[in-house]
Design an enzyme around this catalytic site. Structure first.
Site, PDB file in Angstrom:
ATOM      1  N   SER A 178       0.874  -1.190   0.000  1.00  0.00           N
ATOM      2  CA  SER A 178       0.000   0.000   0.000  1.00  0.00           C
ATOM      3  C   SER A 178       0.902   1.228   0.000  1.00  0.00           C
ATOM      4  CB  SER A 178      -0.845   0.000   1.267  1.00  0.00           C
ATOM      5  OG  SER A 178      -1.439   1.259   1.482  1.00  0.00           O
ATOM      6  N   TYR A 180      -1.761  -0.768  10.397  1.00  0.00           N
ATOM      7  CA  TYR A 180      -1.909  -1.158   8.983  1.00  0.00           C
ATOM      8  C   TYR A 180      -0.691  -0.695   8.179  1.00  0.00           C
ATOM      9  CZ  TYR A 180      -3.660  -1.314   4.183  1.00  0.00           C
ATOM     10  OH  TYR A 180      -3.795  -1.559   2.835  1.00  0.00           O
TER      11      TYR A 180
END
Ligand code: NAP
Length: 255
Positions: A135, A148
């Site tokens: 990501s 995350y």
């Protein structure tokens, strides 16, 4: 038997990867698709031209992985591509979230990805590909996505190091680092918040574009695939600005 293996194939980026791999790589004998939802695997299988083998499994479950390992031993596939998309995010302040939710996310995003890579590697040969979905949150300390972001930094750095280790075997490893993409990801990630921020809505990309770019980049043997010029600019900023400054800015913007 030449196969591509796709985790997280029941939805979003994994589903789209299965569709585009099916269209592009005609020489594959089978596409192996993995996810927990059997109905979605059946639905995907019906959309693909290739023969498929579905594995209804939780990649974080050791017993499920053992059964997958048995399937590898039985069929001894020549894995041309391992595409790992299974993952999830959680958005919110660390001290307001349940620690069990965070540790479960780490097991999925990091531990399961490692385990699956380790299981598949013995069946990979010269000129095969490993593609991991990380990501853009991997590039920086991301307030609101502290765990995350850290899990995706793990995926990015693991992929880069593995790339160097596997260079001699000519196995190409790439991390995909998208910004926000329009998938069901946010149904889970925003459960501690009041919905999507204006930033995410403004810069939302489509799974089709992210996967097309990723497969093109894998073909060019790139280390990292970044989906559009705004995210490439963010990547650049993350390399030249102080991470303390960026973290403060992101906190201020409430991305
Ligand atoms: N969407 C975004 O904005 C975005 C941005 C950057 C990175 N990413 C990353 O992209 C990847 C794919 O996300 P997405 O956007 O496609 O979200 P998604 O549509 O929610 O897909 C997540 C996939 O992961 C699978 N999965 C979740 N837990 C699993 C488990 N325990 N075992 C096996 N499979 C599991 C789900 O399948 P089942 O529920 O059937 O198991 C589903 O197929 C993730 O790694 C995510 O972190 C997404």
């Amino acid at each position: 038997m030449k196969v591509a293996i796709i985790t997280g194939a029941t939805s979003g980026l994994g589903w789209e990867a299965a569709v585009q791999i099916d269209e592009r790589f005609k020489s594959l004998d089978e596409i192996w698709i993995i996810g927990r939802r059997e109905d979605k695997l059946l639905e995907l299988s019906a959309c693909l031209a290739h023969s498929t083998r579905s594995f209804t499994m939780d990649v974080t479950d050791a017993q499920d992985r053992k059964e997958f390992c048995e399937a590898l031993k039985k069929y001894r596939p020549n894995i041309r591509m391992l595409f790992q998309s299974a993952g999830k995010g959680l958005h919110g302040d660390f001290d307001k979230m349940k620690i069990e939710d965070e540790t479960e996310m780490l097991r999925l995003n990091c531990e399961a990805l490692l385990e699956m890579t380790h299981l598949c590697l013995p069946y990979m040969r010269k000129n095969s590909h490993i593609i991991h979905i990380a990501s853009m949150a991997a590039f920086l300390p991301f307030p609101g996505y502290s765990v995350y972001g850290a899990s995706k930094a793990f995926v990015l750095n693991f992929s880069r190091a593995l790339r160097a280790e596997l260079r001699k075997r000519k196995i190409h490893v790439m991390a995909v680092c998208p910004g926000p993409v329009n998938t069901p990801f946010f149904d889970v990630s925003e459960r501690y918040t009041n919905g999507l921020s204006a930033f995410k809505k403004k810069f939302m990309n489509t799974p089709e574009k992210v996967i097309k770019k990723a497969l093109n980049d894998a073909g060019s043997h790139r280390a990292v695939s970044v989906d559009n010029c705004i995210m490439r600019f963010c990547y650049f900023l993350s390399r030249v600005l102080s991470h303390d400054f960026i973290a403060g800015l992101l906190r201020f913007l409430r991305t």
